[in-house]
Design a protein around this motif. Structure first.
Motif, PDB file in Angstrom:
ATOM      1  N   HIS A   1       3.393  -6.657  -4.129  1.00 56.10           N
ATOM      2  CA  HIS A   1       4.216  -6.997  -2.637  1.00 56.10           C
ATOM      3  C   HIS A   1       4.537  -5.178  -2.158  1.00 56.10           C
ATOM      4  N   GLU A   2       4.562  -4.364  -2.933  1.00 58.05           N
ATOM      5  CA  GLU A   2       4.591  -2.763  -2.805  1.00 58.05           C
ATOM      6  C   GLU A   2       3.857  -2.382  -2.132  1.00 58.05           C
ATOM      7  N   LEU A   3       1.973  -3.025  -2.908  1.00 58.58           N
ATOM      8  CA  LEU A   3       0.518  -2.390  -2.447  1.00 58.58           C
ATOM      9  C   LEU A   3       0.580  -3.060  -1.101  1.00 58.58           C
ATOM     10  N   LYS A   4       0.971  -4.146  -0.514  1.00 58.80           N
ATOM     11  CA  LYS A   4       0.754  -5.124   0.926  1.00 58.80           C
ATOM     12  C   LYS A   4       0.883  -4.011   1.889  1.00 58.80           C
ATOM     13  N   ASN A   5       2.159  -3.387   1.456  1.00 59.15           N
ATOM     14  CA  ASN A   5       2.433  -2.918   3.191  1.00 59.15           C
ATOM     15  C   ASN A   5       1.770  -2.025   3.050  1.00 59.15           C
ATOM     16  N   PRO A   6       1.856  -1.136   2.466  1.00 62.65           N
ATOM     17  CA  PRO A   6       1.469   0.553   2.666  1.00 62.65           C
ATOM     18  C   PRO A   6      -0.771  -0.153   3.355  1.00 62.65           C
ATOM     19  N   LEU A   7      -0.803  -0.920   2.401  1.00 67.16           N
ATOM     20  CA  LEU A   7      -1.919  -1.117   3.276  1.00 67.16           C
ATOM     21  C   LEU A   7      -2.507  -1.956   4.360  1.00 67.16           C
ATOM     22  N   THR A   8      -1.263  -2.750   3.957  1.00 67.80           N
ATOM     23  CA  THR A   8      -1.727  -3.406   5.935  1.00 67.80           C
ATOM     24  C   THR A   8      -1.267  -2.488   7.031  1.00 67.80           C
ATOM     25  N   GLN A   9      -0.472  -1.032   7.149  1.00 65.59           N
ATOM     26  CA  GLN A   9      -0.165  -0.148   7.500  1.00 65.59           C
ATOM     27  C   GLN A   9      -1.461   0.216   8.170  1.00 65.59           C
ATOM     28  N   ILE A  10      -2.220   0.948   6.844  1.00 67.51           N
ATOM     29  CA  ILE A  10      -2.991   1.142   7.536  1.00 67.51           C
ATOM     30  C   ILE A  10      -4.528   0.468   8.091  1.00 67.51           C
TER      31      ILE A  10
ATOM     32  N   SER B   1      -0.208   9.555  10.123  1.00 68.51           N
ATOM     33  CA  SER B   1       0.225   8.593   9.853  1.00 68.51           C
ATOM     34  C   SER B   1      -0.066   7.636   8.498  1.00 68.51           C
ATOM     35  N   VAL B   2      -1.534   7.021   8.601  1.00 69.16           N
ATOM     36  CA  VAL B   2      -2.544   6.727   7.682  1.00 69.16           C
ATOM     37  C   VAL B   2      -2.960   7.993   6.471  1.00 69.16           C
ATOM     38  N   LEU B   3      -3.029   8.804   5.910  1.00 70.93           N
ATOM     39  CA  LEU B   3      -2.800  10.160   5.326  1.00 70.93           C
ATOM     40  C   LEU B   3      -1.489   9.927   4.114  1.00 70.93           C
ATOM     41  N   ASP B   4      -0.284   8.870   5.439  1.00 70.85           N
ATOM     42  CA  ASP B   4       1.043   9.575   4.341  1.00 70.85           C
ATOM     43  C   ASP B   4       1.031   7.965   3.888  1.00 70.85           C
ATOM     44  N   ASP B   5       0.628   7.004   4.494  1.00 71.31           N
ATOM     45  CA  ASP B   5       0.397   5.847   3.569  1.00 71.31           C
ATOM     46  C   ASP B   5      -0.340   5.506   2.598  1.00 71.31           C
ATOM     47  N   VAL B   6      -1.898   6.772   2.982  1.00 66.11           N
ATOM     48  CA  VAL B   6      -2.581   6.106   1.970  1.00 66.11           C
ATOM     49  C   VAL B   6      -1.741   6.821   0.332  1.00 66.11           C
ATOM     50  N   ARG B   7      -0.941   8.178   0.459  1.00 70.87           N
ATOM     51  CA  ARG B   7      -0.143   8.743  -0.330  1.00 70.87           C
ATOM     52  C   ARG B   7       1.189   8.516  -1.118  1.00 70.87           C
ATOM     53  N   GLN B   8       1.827   7.370  -0.339  1.00 73.17           N
ATOM     54  CA  GLN B   8       2.514   6.301  -1.022  1.00 73.17           C
ATOM     55  C   GLN B   8       1.921   5.494  -2.293  1.00 73.17           C
ATOM     56  N   VAL B   9       0.574   4.719  -1.313  1.00 75.73           N
ATOM     57  CA  VAL B   9      -0.386   4.114  -2.183  1.00 75.73           C
ATOM     58  C   VAL B   9      -0.439   5.200  -4.087  1.00 75.73           C
ATOM     59  N   SER B  10      -0.940   6.051  -3.700  1.00 75.46           N
ATOM     60  CA  SER B  10      -1.371   6.839  -4.686  1.00 75.46           C
ATOM     61  C   SER B  10      -0.771   6.779  -5.359  1.00 75.46           C
ATOM     62  N   ALA B  11       1.019   7.162  -5.165  1.00 71.74           N
ATOM     63  CA  ALA B  11       1.832   7.601  -5.727  1.00 71.74           C
ATOM     64  C   ALA B  11       2.475   6.603  -6.543  1.00 71.74           C
TER      65      ALA B  11
END
Length: 252
Positions: free
Chosen positions: A38-47, A70-80
């Motif tokens: 669930h936590e990974l789905k949201n940023p990946l869907t946004q990307i 914006s995509v870079l922010d989402d990638v950083r979320q997934v990385s964190a």
């Protein structure tokens, strides 16, 4: 004739307890995987959505730059999140003997955490208070793993600053003959009573936390595991006024 039935009963009870633990383990694993998904789905869907929209039509360079940011922010979320999950998975009670090999100066650890948290955000302030120092310098040290303990206490201190009304946290260390007590507290909205029993569970986030600060609900679960790995204890007190205090006790 009673001995055999008694032994069978004890064996049966032991097997039942073992099966209960196995079932609980499978349940926790399923919940963990579901929460991670669930936590990974949201940023990946946004990307995915942002990139697909960008490819539909020719756009101005600035629009592409905004999408990339914006995509870079989402990638950083997934990385964190991935980094926090890796830390959480690597903390195991079975590894305690090989991990707890350092002698850590509690006072030096506190000052280092203060400097790092204040560097992370200039708005944050951390006050360090030391109790009565022991005459023997060895009384300032505790056994453990410095990077892990640093991570746990930094998480608590940074959280205290995040949820403080003025961005300030108090880090207080008390010394006893066989233990060290570390209090990390702030002044801000208290943690609701209904949330207190669950705040150390992975991925649990209260409505208060979700509304104010971006996060994943992994930090306190990691703190709890690190403290237990060090054979310590952690408790939280959140009063109806404004004080919230996390208290960590570690063997000296």
């Amino acid at each position: 004739m009673r001995t055999q039935p008694d032994e069978i009963s004890r064996l049966s009870a032991t097997i039942n307890r073992l099966l209960d633990r196995v079932a609980e383990s499978f349940l926790m694993q399923r919940l963990f995987v579901a929460n991670v998904s669930h936590e990974l789905k949201n940023p990946l869907t946004q990307i995915s959505s942002q990139l697909e929209v960008s490819l539909l039509n020719q756009r101005e360079p600035e629009v592409y730059r905004q999408t990339i940011r914006s995509v870079l922010d989402d990638v950083r979320q997934v990385s964190a999140l991935t980094h926090e999950l890796l830390q959480l998975s690597q903390v195991s009670q079975d590894d305690a003997a090989g991990l707890l090999t350092d002698r850590i100066r509690a006072d030096e650890l506190a000052w280092d955490i203060r400097d790092e948290v204040m560097r992370i955000n200039p708005r944050y302030g951390v006050t360090v208070e030391l109790g009565t120092l022991p005459e023997d310098p060895d009384g300032l040290t505790l056994p453990g793993n410095r990077p892990l303990l640093y991570t746990a206490l930094k998480n608590l201190t940074e959280n205290a600053c995040k949820f403080s009304d003025d961005g300030h946290a108090l880090l207080r260390i008390g010394f006893a003959p066989a233990s060290v007590q570390i209090d990390i507290q702030n002044n801000g909205r208290p943690i609701p009573d209904a949330d207190l029993p669950y705040i150390f569970e992975p991925f649990y986030r209260s409505h208060q936390a979700a509304d104010r600060v971006r996060g994943y609900g992994v930090g306190l679960a990691l703190v709890d595991q690190i403290v237990r790995l060090h054979r310590g204890s952690i408790e939280v007190e959140s009063e109806t006024s404004t004080l919230t205090r996390f208290r960590v006790r570690l063997p000296g």
